[in-house]
Design an enzyme around this catalytic site. Structure first.
Site, PDB file in Angstrom:
ATOM      1  N   TYR A 145       0.842  -1.203   0.000  1.00  0.00           N
ATOM      2  CA  TYR A 145       0.000   0.000   0.000  1.00  0.00           C
ATOM      3  C   TYR A 145       0.879   1.256   0.000  1.00  0.00           C
ATOM      4  O   TYR A 145       0.731   2.129  -0.854  1.00  0.00           O
ATOM      5  CB  TYR A 145      -0.891  -0.035   1.240  1.00  0.00           C
ATOM      6  CG  TYR A 145      -1.871   1.113   1.357  1.00  0.00           C
ATOM      7  CD1 TYR A 145      -2.987   1.187   0.528  1.00  0.00           C
ATOM      8  CD2 TYR A 145      -1.703   2.101   2.331  1.00  0.00           C
ATOM      9  CE1 TYR A 145      -3.908   2.229   0.661  1.00  0.00           C
ATOM     10  CE2 TYR A 145      -2.614   3.139   2.465  1.00  0.00           C
ATOM     11  CZ  TYR A 145      -3.719   3.199   1.636  1.00  0.00           C
ATOM     12  OH  TYR A 145      -4.624   4.228   1.757  1.00  0.00           O
ATOM     13  N   GLU A 147       4.169   1.786  -0.607  1.00  0.00           N
ATOM     14  CA  GLU A 147       5.048   2.006  -1.767  1.00  0.00           C
ATOM     15  C   GLU A 147       4.238   2.175  -3.053  1.00  0.00           C
ATOM     16  O   GLU A 147       4.635   2.912  -3.950  1.00  0.00           O
ATOM     17  CB  GLU A 147       6.051   0.861  -1.909  1.00  0.00           C
ATOM     18  CG  GLU A 147       7.019   0.719  -0.735  1.00  0.00           C
ATOM     19  CD  GLU A 147       8.049   1.851  -0.621  1.00  0.00           C
ATOM     20  OE1 GLU A 147       7.902   2.905  -1.269  1.00  0.00           O
ATOM     21  OE2 GLU A 147       9.003   1.666   0.154  1.00  0.00           O
ATOM     22  N   GLY A 207      -1.963   0.609  23.076  1.00  0.00           N
ATOM     23  CA  GLY A 207      -2.963   1.643  22.772  1.00  0.00           C
ATOM     24  C   GLY A 207      -2.402   3.046  22.927  1.00  0.00           C
ATOM     25  O   GLY A 207      -3.139   4.035  22.941  1.00  0.00           O
ATOM     26  N   THR A 210      -0.821   6.930  18.363  1.00  0.00           N
ATOM     27  CA  THR A 210      -1.812   7.997  18.139  1.00  0.00           C
ATOM     28  C   THR A 210      -2.247   8.051  16.674  1.00  0.00           C
ATOM     29  O   THR A 210      -1.515   7.640  15.779  1.00  0.00           O
ATOM     30  CB  THR A 210      -1.237   9.381  18.510  1.00  0.00           C
ATOM     31  OG1 THR A 210      -0.200   9.711  17.580  1.00  0.00           O
ATOM     32  CG2 THR A 210      -0.719   9.412  19.936  1.00  0.00           C
ATOM     33  N   ARG A 211      -3.451   8.594  16.497  1.00  0.00           N
ATOM     34  CA  ARG A 211      -3.956   8.912  15.162  1.00  0.00           C
ATOM     35  C   ARG A 211      -4.768  10.207  15.299  1.00  0.00           C
ATOM     36  O   ARG A 211      -5.228  10.563  16.384  1.00  0.00           O
ATOM     37  CB  ARG A 211      -4.875   7.811  14.610  1.00  0.00           C
ATOM     38  CG  ARG A 211      -4.196   6.475  14.308  1.00  0.00           C
ATOM     39  CD  ARG A 211      -3.220   6.543  13.155  1.00  0.00           C
ATOM     40  NE  ARG A 211      -2.703   5.228  12.806  1.00  0.00           N
ATOM     41  CZ  ARG A 211      -1.635   4.660  13.374  1.00  0.00           C
ATOM     42  NH1 ARG A 211      -0.975   5.285  14.327  1.00  0.00           N
ATOM     43  NH2 ARG A 211      -1.224   3.464  12.967  1.00  0.00           N
TER      44      ARG A 211
HETATM   45  P1  NAD Z   1     -12.709   1.961   0.352  1.00  0.00           P
HETATM   46  O1  NAD Z   1     -12.060   0.630   0.401  1.00  0.00           O
HETATM   47  O2  NAD Z   1     -14.030   2.137   1.002  1.00  0.00           O
HETATM   48  O3  NAD Z   1     -12.827   2.482  -1.153  1.00  0.00           O
HETATM   49  C1  NAD Z   1     -11.943   2.109  -2.168  1.00  0.00           C
HETATM   50  C2  NAD Z   1     -12.763   1.791  -3.414  1.00  0.00           C
HETATM   51  O4  NAD Z   1     -11.885   1.437  -4.485  1.00  0.00           O
HETATM   52  C3  NAD Z   1     -13.705   0.601  -3.203  1.00  0.00           C
HETATM   53  O5  NAD Z   1     -15.003   0.931  -3.643  1.00  0.00           O
HETATM   54  C4  NAD Z   1     -13.079  -0.508  -4.053  1.00  0.00           C
HETATM   55  O6  NAD Z   1     -14.032  -1.446  -4.516  1.00  0.00           O
HETATM   56  C5  NAD Z   1     -12.418   0.293  -5.152  1.00  0.00           C
HETATM   57  N1  NAD Z   1     -11.319  -0.420  -5.801  1.00  0.00           N
HETATM   58  C6  NAD Z   1     -10.299  -1.091  -5.214  1.00  0.00           C
HETATM   59  N2  NAD Z   1      -9.490  -1.611  -6.158  1.00  0.00           N
HETATM   60  C7  NAD Z   1     -10.005  -1.252  -7.374  1.00  0.00           C
HETATM   61  C8  NAD Z   1      -9.620  -1.473  -8.717  1.00  0.00           C
HETATM   62  N3  NAD Z   1      -8.521  -2.192  -9.016  1.00  0.00           N
HETATM   63  N4  NAD Z   1     -10.395  -0.966  -9.708  1.00  0.00           N
HETATM   64  C9  NAD Z   1     -11.512  -0.251  -9.429  1.00  0.00           C
HETATM   65  N5  NAD Z   1     -11.912   0.007  -8.162  1.00  0.00           N
HETATM   66  C10 NAD Z   1     -11.178  -0.487  -7.148  1.00  0.00           C
HETATM   67  O7  NAD Z   1     -11.646   2.991   0.978  1.00  0.00           O
HETATM   68  P2  NAD Z   1     -11.774   4.550   1.269  1.00  0.00           P
HETATM   69  O8  NAD Z   1     -11.503   4.758   2.699  1.00  0.00           O
HETATM   70  O9  NAD Z   1     -13.007   5.100   0.686  1.00  0.00           O
HETATM   71  O10 NAD Z   1     -10.503   5.092   0.470  1.00  0.00           O
HETATM   72  C11 NAD Z   1     -10.626   5.736  -0.785  1.00  0.00           C
HETATM   73  C12 NAD Z   1      -9.269   6.245  -1.218  1.00  0.00           C
HETATM   74  O11 NAD Z   1      -8.759   7.186  -0.262  1.00  0.00           O
HETATM   75  C13 NAD Z   1      -8.216   5.134  -1.346  1.00  0.00           C
HETATM   76  O12 NAD Z   1      -7.401   5.406  -2.474  1.00  0.00           O
HETATM   77  C14 NAD Z   1      -7.409   5.283  -0.083  1.00  0.00           C
HETATM   78  O13 NAD Z   1      -6.084   4.848  -0.271  1.00  0.00           O
HETATM   79  C15 NAD Z   1      -7.485   6.777   0.175  1.00  0.00           C
HETATM   80  N6  NAD Z   1      -7.308   7.081   1.604  1.00  0.00           N
HETATM   81  C16 NAD Z   1      -8.296   6.825   2.512  1.00  0.00           C
HETATM   82  C17 NAD Z   1      -8.081   7.100   3.860  1.00  0.00           C
HETATM   83  C18 NAD Z   1      -9.137   6.868   4.917  1.00  0.00           C
HETATM   84  O14 NAD Z   1      -8.867   7.090   6.093  1.00  0.00           O
HETATM   85  N7  NAD Z   1     -10.335   6.481   4.580  1.00  0.00           N
HETATM   86  C19 NAD Z   1      -6.849   7.628   4.280  1.00  0.00           C
HETATM   87  C20 NAD Z   1      -5.861   7.836   3.318  1.00  0.00           C
HETATM   88  C21 NAD Z   1      -6.105   7.584   1.982  1.00  0.00           C
HETATM   89  N1  UDP Z   2      -6.263  -0.589  15.930  1.00  0.00           N
HETATM   90  C1  UDP Z   2      -6.617  -1.107  17.166  1.00  0.00           C
HETATM   91  N2  UDP Z   2      -7.677  -1.959  17.232  1.00  0.00           N
HETATM   92  C2  UDP Z   2      -8.411  -2.296  16.148  1.00  0.00           C
HETATM   93  C3  UDP Z   2      -8.062  -1.757  14.878  1.00  0.00           C
HETATM   94  C4  UDP Z   2      -6.967  -0.910  14.800  1.00  0.00           C
HETATM   95  O1  UDP Z   2      -5.976  -0.817  18.180  1.00  0.00           O
HETATM   96  O2  UDP Z   2      -9.384  -3.075  16.313  1.00  0.00           O
HETATM   97  C5  UDP Z   2      -5.126   0.346  15.847  1.00  0.00           C
HETATM   98  C6  UDP Z   2      -4.088   0.029  14.775  1.00  0.00           C
HETATM   99  O3  UDP Z   2      -3.112  -0.870  15.268  1.00  0.00           O
HETATM  100  C7  UDP Z   2      -3.510   1.408  14.493  1.00  0.00           C
HETATM  101  C8  UDP Z   2      -4.704   2.338  14.695  1.00  0.00           C
HETATM  102  O4  UDP Z   2      -5.651   1.611  15.484  1.00  0.00           O
HETATM  103  O5  UDP Z   2      -2.527   1.731  15.441  1.00  0.00           O
HETATM  104  C9  UDP Z   2      -5.372   2.782  13.391  1.00  0.00           C
HETATM  105  O6  UDP Z   2      -5.626   1.630  12.618  1.00  0.00           O
HETATM  106  P1  UDP Z   2      -6.378   1.685  11.219  1.00  0.00           P
HETATM  107  O7  UDP Z   2      -6.288   0.324  10.632  1.00  0.00           O
HETATM  108  O8  UDP Z   2      -7.732   2.274  11.413  1.00  0.00           O
HETATM  109  O9  UDP Z   2      -5.568   2.752  10.359  1.00  0.00           O
HETATM  110  P2  UDP Z   2      -4.001   2.963  10.050  1.00  0.00           P
HETATM  111  O10 UDP Z   2      -3.173   2.011  10.847  1.00  0.00           O
HETATM  112  O11 UDP Z   2      -3.894   2.727   8.598  1.00  0.00           O
HETATM  113  O12 UDP Z   2      -3.769   4.357  10.493  1.00  0.00           O
END
Ligand code: NAD
Ligand code: UDP
Length: 311
Positions: A145, A147, A207, A210-211
């Site tokens: 993811y 890279e 725990g 942070t986020r």
């Molecule tokens: P999500 O998984 O709900 O949405 C991703 C969508 O992409 C899904 O509908 C999935 O079916 C579609 N998809 C996956 N692979 C595909 C492919 N090869 N061809 C066509 N469609 C495809 O996730 P999300 O949270 O809505 O994320 C949307 C975008 O935002 C992603 O690119 C994600 O990396 C980025 N993003 C999200 C967050 C977050 O916190 N939600 C944070 C950082 C970046």
């Molecule tokens: N996390 C957790 N319990 C869960 C799911 C996630 O403690 O049931 C933690 C996870 O290890 C990370 C943070 O919550 O430290 C955010 O995780 P998430 O998967 O939502 O997003 P990302 O790690 O991509 O920021």
């Protein structure tokens, strides 16, 4: 002016909210999604809208459509899903970017990339500014993811330099809200679903990591402002809410807000889990005049109300 907008990943969590906002502004939307992690349920309310169209398609393959601008969101975003088929995850980011950049080049249209705070990896600087190059493991379980998204940013900037394409790169930090997939293992959805079911709330590690959590309506507003920003502004720009919480604080907050009697239990910390994450959003404030408005308590209330209808 009304535009024809392509949203890839539009049946997902963020994409479906972005589409709602674009349609509200009067635009026509073409949603392209292979439904890997997204669902028709997220866009079901639009099926009678004449300005909305859905095309089932995998962005790893070329796409021939006519649109005026492109938001590229297609990519599984939660660790469980992006690690399910890591090769496909990298392909989605890299081949997907190449195909959509090629489309944008032919159409001479603007294209926005949904990049991520994950490109900073486990950061050594705090909060993270756009100048920071990151601390990313290239061979770990999150690398497909991280890279993949880094390479997509590279491709966006090379198409910009080499072909003069107008690009916009958003680095999105953890975002939450209604329509999160309840089984994709992200922390906000996990904690809410566990609390509502009075099942143990699973804290990974101590725990203390942070986020910073951004509510989906704020994030969507930021994406649209970025797309509409001056043509010489490419980003990358951080979009997220700078209010930072430990994962334990989040667990306690969710448990209190749901009046749950669930226990807090500890589980092993996943490999390469970043210890801290907070966006520096000065650039977004300055160039986009954007800052999040919805704070965690309010956003969690909306999200909890949504999950009460689905679990
Ligand atoms: P999500 O998984 O709900 O949405 C991703 C969508 O992409 C899904 O509908 C999935 O079916 C579609 N998809 C996956 N692979 C595909 C492919 N090869 N061809 C066509 N469609 C495809 O996730 P999300 O949270 O809505 O994320 C949307 C975008 O935002 C992603 O690119 C994600 O990396 C980025 N993003 C999200 C967050 C977050 O916190 N939600 C944070 C950082 C970046
Ligand atoms: N996390 C957790 N319990 C869960 C799911 C996630 O403690 O049931 C933690 C996870 O290890 C990370 C943070 O919550 O430290 C955010 O995780 P998430 O998967 O939502 O997003 P990302 O790690 O991509 O920021």
């Amino acid at each position: 002016m009304t535009r024809r907008v392509l949203v890839t990943g539009g049946a997902g969590f963020l994409g479906s909210h972005l589409i709602d906002a674009l349609l509200e502004r009067g635009h026509e939307v073409l949603c392209v999604d292979n439904l890997f992690t997204g669902s028709k349920q997220n866009i079901y309310h639009l099926h009678n809208n004449p300005k909305f169209e859905f095309l089932r398609h995998d962005v790893c393959f070329p796409l021939y459509v006519e649109v005026d601008e492109i938001y590229n969101l297609a990519c599984p975003a939660s660790p469980i899903h992006y690690q399910h088929d890591p090769v496909q995850t990298t392909k989605t980011s890299v081949h997907g970017a190449i195909n959509l950049l090629g489309l944008a080049k032919r159409l001479k249209c603007k294209i926005l990339q949904a990049s991520t705070s994950e490109i900073y990896g486990d950061p050594h600087t705090h909060p993270q500014t756009e100048e920071y190059w990151g601390n990313v493991n290239p061979i770990g379980p999150r690398s497909c993811y991280d890279e993949g998204k880094r390479c997509a940013e590279t491709l966006f900037f090379d198409y910009h330099r080499q072909h003069g394409l107008e690009i916009k790169v958003a680095r999105i930090f953890n975002t939450y809200g209604p329509r999160m997939n309840s089984s994709d293992g992200r922390v906000v959805s996990n904690f809410i679903v566990q609390s509502l079911k009075d099942e143990p709330i699973t804290i990974y590690g101590e725990g203390e990591q942070t986020r910073s959590f951004c509510y989906v309506s704020d994030l969507v507003e930021g994406l649209i402002k970025l797309m509409e920003s001056p043509s010489d502004f490419t980003g990358p720009v951080n979009l997220g809410n700078p209010n930072e919480f430990t994962i334990r604080e989040l667990a306690e907050k969710v448990r209190n807000m749901t009046h749950s009697s669930a226990d807090l239990i500890q589980m092993p910390l996943p490999t390469d889990d970043p210890k801290q994450r907070q966006p520096d959003i000065r650039l977004a404030r300055q160039v986009l005049d954007w800052a999040p408005e919805v704070q965690l308590d309010e956003g969690l209330r909306e999200t909890i109300d949504y999950f009460k209808t689905v679990v």
